[in-house]
Scaffold this active site. Structure first.
Site, PDB file in Angstrom:
ATOM      1  N   ASN A   1       0.861  -1.191   0.000  1.00 47.85           N
ATOM      2  CA  ASN A   1       0.000   0.000   0.000  1.00 47.85           C
ATOM      3  C   ASN A   1       0.896   1.239   0.000  1.00 47.85           C
ATOM      4  OD1 ASN A   1      -2.639  -1.391   0.423  1.00 47.85           O
ATOM      5  ND2 ASN A   1      -1.668  -1.986   2.349  1.00 47.85           N
TER       6      ASN A   1
ATOM      7  N   GLY B   1       6.118  -6.328   7.725  1.00 45.63           N
ATOM      8  CA  GLY B   1       6.195  -7.724   8.131  1.00 45.63           C
ATOM      9  C   GLY B   1       6.696  -7.900   9.546  1.00 45.63           C
TER      10      GLY B   1
ATOM     11  N   CYS C   1      -3.711  -6.529   3.892  1.00 43.65           N
ATOM     12  CA  CYS C   1      -3.469  -7.594   4.875  1.00 43.65           C
ATOM     13  C   CYS C   1      -4.718  -8.140   5.575  1.00 43.65           C
ATOM     14  CB  CYS C   1      -2.436  -7.158   5.906  1.00 43.65           C
ATOM     15  SG  CYS C   1      -2.761  -5.580   6.679  1.00 43.65           S
TER      16      CYS C   1
ATOM     17  N   GLY D   1      -2.312  -6.281  18.692  1.00 41.42           N
ATOM     18  CA  GLY D   1      -2.194  -6.613  20.104  1.00 41.42           C
ATOM     19  C   GLY D   1      -0.928  -7.382  20.418  1.00 41.42           C
TER      20      GLY D   1
ATOM     21  N   GLY E   1       0.129 -10.361  18.190  1.00 47.77           N
ATOM     22  CA  GLY E   1       0.855 -10.140  16.944  1.00 47.77           C
ATOM     23  C   GLY E   1       2.040  -9.222  17.089  1.00 47.77           C
TER      24      GLY E   1
ATOM     25  N   ASP F   1     -16.591   6.488  77.145  1.00 49.41           N
ATOM     26  CA  ASP F   1     -16.755   6.010  75.770  1.00 49.41           C
ATOM     27  C   ASP F   1     -17.471   7.073  74.931  1.00 49.41           C
ATOM     28  OD1 ASP F   1     -16.752   4.329  73.560  1.00 49.41           O
ATOM     29  OD2 ASP F   1     -18.456   3.148  74.224  1.00 49.41           O
TER      30      ASP F   1
END
Length: 873
Positions: free
Chosen positions: A131, A211, A262, A438, A441, A661
Site C-alpha cells: 500500500n 512484516g 493484509c 495486540g 501479533g 466512651d
C-alpha cells in the site's frame, strides 16, 4: 503485510554506521525536530486547516498516485488503489474533522477531569510495498492532525510512490501553514539507514506497517514503537449463513487490490451442510476451483522459495497469477479456490494455510461449529494472531462462541474483511491503514490505529471533594418516659434481645408494661462483645418465633448483637467474613450489604449512656481473639428510644466507662477527616454535656437530670460518629480490649489523653482525604475547647480541653494505664507487635486525621501501658 526485511545488527553501536550518510540523515531528523517544535505552537484551527488542505490534495491526486503505485510496484489493481486513496483521505478526513487534537480535547465534568493532548514529536513511519500511497496519505494526515513531524521510510521498491505522495501533501500542507521539515522522506534503500534511524536519539516514535521482522526490529529499538504486522484472516461460514450474500462479500474483499491488503480473507471455513452450495455459488460468480495439482503449482510458485514469499506472486490478478504458475484459467476468473484438508494436523502443515497476498482463497469443509471455530483459531496461529477474522452466521450463540475463541483485534460479523477492517464502509470501525494486532501479533494495541495513538494525552484532574452525608434513624424518642412510645408500635409477636443482668434488673417487665403484644419471647444470652455463636443462637430463635418486632434493650453489646441477629435472620446467605472485609474508603469498599427493605423492624433501647449503638450503623462482634466491625447504614435501628430512667440502676463503674466512651466518640468524631458542620454541632453539645453531667452522675447515681444529660449526650455523640466515624483511639481500644478482656469504654479512656496529643501534633504522614484539605485537627480541638472551657488563643483553648480530659479522668478515679488493670508487663510486651498490627488494620484508623504508622501505634500502646513514663522503657 508480507515484507522482506533483514534482521537488525545489534553488534554495532550507534556511532558505527560506515554505509550511512549520517550528515543527510541527521540533517533530516534535525529539521523534523525543529518543525515539530514549531508545530506545537499551532492551535486547533490552524491544524485543521492544514489537515483539510492535505486531504483535498490527496483526493485530487488519488488517481495519479494509484497509477504511480501500479507502475512502480506492479502490484494490485488500479481502480482499487484509487478507492484506497479515497479511504485514506476522504474517509479519514470525515472522521478527523470534528476531533480535537490540540490542548483540552475532552472535559469530564462528572469526574472533574480534563484531557490535554500533546504531540509526540518526530515520528519515523515505515510503509509497505503493498500500500505504497494510501498508507503514506493516511499516516501523513494523521501526523499533521496530531502536530507531529513525520519522516517516511518506504519499502525499497516503492520509493517513488512515497516521494510523490509526500511531495503533493507537503506542497498543500506548507501552503496552509505546516512548518517546513514536518513532512519528509529518506529514500536511501540501504537497510542500515533504517537501523540507524531506529537508534537515532532525535526520533521519538517508530510507527511500522510491515512484516514481522521489521515490527520485531522496531520493538527492539529501545524507544516507543507501534508495529502492525501481517494478517491471515479466517472466515467461517456457519450453516445459518446467507450463502449468496457471503460469497459476494468475499469476492469483493478478496479481489480488492488483488488481495494485497493484509486483512483480506485467506481461508474460508464452510459448514458441511452448505459447503457444496457455497462452492457452486463461488464458481457461478467467477471463482475457479483449483485441482489438487493446480493448487500444488500455486503453492510451489508462491511459497517454494524457502521462508520468503515469491514477489512475482504478490498482487497479481487471478488469471495472471495462474499463468505465472503454469496454469491456464478463463480471463474472467476473479479468484482461485484451493481445497485444504479438514484434519487440523494436516491443515497446519499445508503451505496455503498462511497469508496469501494474492487472489487465492483456501477452502476447508467443517463438520460442525466446534470444528469450524477450532479451524479459525488454527489459521490465525499461522501468521494472523491479533489481526482480523470474520464469521457469517445468523445464530448469535455461534457468533458469541467465535468471538470468544478467536484471538484477533477485529472480528467482523457478516461483512467482508479487506474493506470492512479498514473502517467506515461496512461498519463504524475507526478508518485506518494501520491495524493493531495486540500482544498476540507483537503490537501494543488491537485498535484500528488513528490519531489518538499519536498523542500524549495528559490528564488534568481537578481536586474533587466527594459529597458527604448525615443519616439518622427514622425516629428517636428521648428523655424520661420515652419508653411509653412503644405503645404506639403495632405488633403481634415480639422478640426481646438483652443480657442476663438487664433482665434481672426488670427491663423486660418495663417493656411488657408499654407493649400491646400477644406473644413475647426473650433472648437474654448476650454477653459483652458478643461472638458468632451468640448471633447464630439468636437467629435460630427468630426463625422459630417469626416475630414482627425485634427490641434490643441493654448496652452497646446487646444492641450490636441485635443488629447482627436481624441481618443474618433476614439474609442467611451472607457471610460475616465477607461483610467484615477491610476497606480504605467506605464509598469504594468491596463488602456488599443487603439493601432491601427490612422485613423485621428493630427498636433499640439503650440502658447505658455511652455506646451510641442505638443510632449507629456499626456492630462490633468478637471473632476468635479479635474484634470485627460491621458497618453499614442498613444496620441502623428503625427506632431509638433513649429513656434515662433505664440508666438509673447502672453501677458506678459502668457509668464511668460508658460516659468516657461517649466522650471519646465526640472528641474523635470532631477531628475525623469525615467531620462536617452537622457532626461538629453534635460533638460540641455532647462534649459540653458530658464534662458537666458525668461527674454529677458519678457522685449521685440517682440524679435523673444528670442521667438525662448523659443519655442525650451519648446519643448525640452516637449521631456524630455514625456519620463522621472515629479514629485511632478506637483502633487501640479494640486491639487491647479484645486481647486482654478490657471493657471498651475503659480501654478508650486509657488511650484518650495520648491520642488527643498525638493528633494535635505535626503528623509524620498525612491521611489522604480530598475533603480534608488542611491539617485542622489542632484547630478543631481548640474550637471545641473554646466552647466548653473558654480561652482566648487556640493554643490555650486546646490546652484547656486536654487538661479538662485529664481532670475528668482523675475526678472519676479512672485507671490511667493498662498496668493498673493488672496486665502483666511480660504479657503486654509479648503481645505488643501483634497489638500494633491489629490496631493498624482496624477500620477506625481510616478516618483518623493523621495516618498512624505502626511504630507510632507501638509507642501509643506503650504510653497506654506505662503512662508518660514509657520513655524510660
Amino acid at each position: 503485510m508480507t515484507e522482506v526485511q533483514i534482521p537488525p545488527d545489534h553488534s554495532r553501536g550507534a556511532d558505527e554506521w560506515p554505509n550511512v550518510d549520517r550528515v543527510m540523515v541527521d540533517s533530516a531528523v534535525d529539521a523534523a525536530a525543529e518543525a515539530a517544535e514549531s508545530f506545537r505552537a499551532l492551535d486547533q484551527h490552524q491544524v485543521d486547516t492544514i489537515v483539510e488542505a492535505m486531504s483535498r490534495a490527496g483526493i485530487r491526486a488519488a488517481g495519479e498516485l494509484a497509477a504511480t503505485a501500479i507502475e512502480e510496484t506492479g502490484f494490485g489493481v488500479f481502480e482499487d488503489k484509487v478507492v484506497k486513496n479515497y479511504v485514506a483521505t476522504e474517509f479519514l478526513y470525515d472522521y478527523l474533522k470534528d476531533k480535537k487534537s490540540v490542548g483540552v480535547i475532552e472535559k469530564d465534568f462528572a469526574r472533574n477531569i480534563e484531557l490535554v493532548a500533546e504531540p509526540i514529536g518526530v515520528v519515523l513511519a515505515i510503509t509497505p510495498v503493498t500500500n505504497p500511497t494510501s498508507t503514506v496519505l493516511y499516516k501523513a494526515i494523521v501526523a499533521a492532525k496530531t502536530r507531529n513531524a513525520v519522516i517516511f521510510r518506504p519499502s525499497p521498491v516503492a520509493v517513488r510512490s512515497c516521494e510523490r505522495t509526500v511531495e503533493i501533501l507537503r506542497e498543500a500542507a506548507e501552503a496552509a501553514g505546516m512548518p517546513p521539515g514536518a513532512l519528509q522522506v529518506i529514500p536511501d534503500a540501504a537497510h542500515e539507514v533504517t537501523h540507524y534511524l531506529f537508534a537515532h536519539p532525535g526520533v521519538d516514535f517508530i510507527w511500522v506497517t510491515g512484516g514481522q521482522k521489521i515490527v520485531a526490529l522496531a520493538n527492539s529499538a529501545g524507544k516507543p514503537a507501534l508495529g502492525v504486522g501481517p494478517g491471515n484472516a479466517p472466515i467461517y461460514l456457519h450453516r445459518t449463513a446467507d450463502v449468496k450474500g457471503a460469497v459476494v462479500d468475499i469476492l469483493i474483499s478478496k479481489t480488492f487490490d488483488a488481495s494485497v491488503i493484509c486483512p483480506a480473507e485467506q481461508t474460508c471455513i464452510i459448514d458441511d451442510p452448505i459447503y457444496d452450495e457455497t462452492v457452486t455459488e463461488f464458481r457461478r460468480m467467477g471463482a475457479h476451483l483449483l485441482s489438487g495439482d493446480e493448487a500444488r503449482a500455486i503453492a510451489d510458485f508462491a511459497f517454494g522459495c524457502g521462508d520468503r514469499v515469491n514477489l512475482e506472486a504478490l498482487g497479481q490478478q487471478a488469471p495472471e497469477l495462474a499463468a505465472r504458475a503454469g496454469i491456464t484459467v478463463d480471463p474472467s476468473v476473479k479468484i482461485l479456490l484451493a481445497e485444504l484438508p479438514s484434519d487440523l494436523e494436516e491443515l497446519a502443515l499445508h503451505p496455503l494455510v498462511q497469508e496469501k497476498l494474492m487472489p487465492v482463497l483456501g477452502l476447508v469443509r467443517s463438520p460442525d461449529s466446534a470444528h469450524g471455530i477450532d479451524t479459525a483459531v488454527l489459521v490465525t496461529e499461522h501468521g494472523g494472531l491479533g489481526h482480523t477474522s470474520a464469521i457469517y452466521a445468523r445464530d448469535p450463540d455461534v457468533v458469541d462462541a467465535f468471538g470468544l475463541a478467536v484471538r484477533t483485534g477485529r472480528i467482523l460479523v457478516n461483512a467482508p474483511t479487506a474493506v470492512g477492517a479498514l473502517g467506515g464502509i461496512y461498519n463504524n470501525l475507526t478508518p485506518t491503514f494501520s491495524l493493531g494486532c495486540g500482544t498476540w501479533g507483537g503490537s501494543s494495541t488491537t485498535e484500528n490505529v488513528n490519531y489518538m495513538q499519536l498523542l500524549n494525552v495528559k490528564t488534568v484532574s481537578h481536586r474533587r471533594t466527594p459529597p458527604q452525608w448525615f443519616r439518622v434513624p427514622a425516629n428517636t424518642f428521648f428523655n424520661a418516659g420515652a419508653l411509653e412510645n412503644l405503645r404506639e408500635v403495632p405488633c403481634t409477636s415480639v422478640v426481646v434481645v438483652t443480657d442476663v443482668l438487664s433482665e434481672q434488673r426488670g427491663v423486660v417487665d418495663e417493656l411488657r408494661r408499654n407493649l400491646r403484644v400477644e406473644r413475647l419471647r426473650v433472648f437474654s444470652e448476650v454477653e459483652p462483645e458478643p461472638d458468632e455463636a451468640t448471633i447464630h443462637r439468636g437467629v435460630a430463635l427468630l426463625r422459630e418465633s417469626v416475630p414482627d418486632l425485634l427490641i434490643a434493650i441493654g448496652g452497646g453489646s446487646v444492641i450490636d448483637a441485635a443488629k447482627a441477629i436481624r441481618l443474618f435472620y433476614e439474609h442467611p446467605e451472607v457471610r460475616l467474613e465477607d461483610l467484615a472485609l477491610p476497606f480504605l474508603d467506605p464509598r469504594k469498599r468491596m463488602a456488599e450489604y443487603p439493601q432491601e427493605p427490612h422485613t423485621l423492624r428493630l427498636v433499640a433501647v439503650p440502658t447505658t449512656s455511652g455506646t451510641g449503638s442505638e443510632v449507629s450503623p456499626a456492630a462490633v462482634l468478637t471473632v476468635g481473639d479479635r474484634k470485627e466491625t460491621l458497618v453499614d447504614y442498613s444496620l441502623v435501628p428503625d427506632m431509638a428510644i433513649v429513656d434515662p430512667v433505664l440508666t438509673l440502676s447502672m453501677p458506678r463503674t459502668l457509668t464511668v466507662d460508658t460516659g468516657v466512651d461517649a466522650l471519646t466518640h465526640a472528641l474523635e468524631a470532631a477531628a475525623s477527616i469525615f467531620a462536617s458542620p452537622y457532626t461538629d454541632a453534635f460533638c460540641v453539645q455532647a462534649a459540653r454535656l458530658i464534662f458537666d453531667a458525668l461527674p454529677r452522675a458519678y457522685d449521685d447515681p440517682d440524679d435523673l437530670e444528670a442521667r438525662t444529660d448523659m443519655s442525650n449526650a451519648a446519643t448525640l455523640a452516637g449521631l456524630a460518629f455514625s456519620n463522621a466515624f472515629v479514629g485511632t483511639n478506637h483502633a487501640l481500644a479494640h486491639a487491647t480490649g479484645a486481647r486482654f478482656g478490657i471493657a471498651h469504654g475503659r480501654a478508650n479512656g486509657i488511650f484518650l489523653p495520648h491520642t488527643l496529643r498525638y493528633n494535635a501534633s505535626l503528623p509524620t504522614k498525612f491521611m489522604p482525604a480530598p475533603g480534608y484539605s488542611a491539617y485542622i485537627a489542632p484547630e478543631k480541638y481548640a474550637q471545641l475547647g473554646r466552647v466548653v472551657f473558654g480561652g482566648r488563643e487556640p493554643e490555650e483553648s486546646r490546652r484547656r480541653l486536654f487538661d479538662g480530659v485529664d481532670a475528668l479522668l482523675r475526678r472519676l478515679e479512672f485507671p490511667r494505664t493498662l498496668a493498673e488493670l493488672d496486665i502483666a508487663e511480660h504479657d503486654f510486651l509479648e503481645a505488643l507487635p501483634e497489638l500494633a498490627m491489629t490496631a493498624f488494620q482496624d477500620l477506625s484508623n481510616r478516618t483518623n486525621p493523621r495516618m498512624p504508622m505502626v511504630a507510632e501505634l507501638t509507642e501509643l500502646l506503650r504510653l497506654g501501658y506505662y503512662g508518660e513514663a514509657s520513655v524510660a522503657h
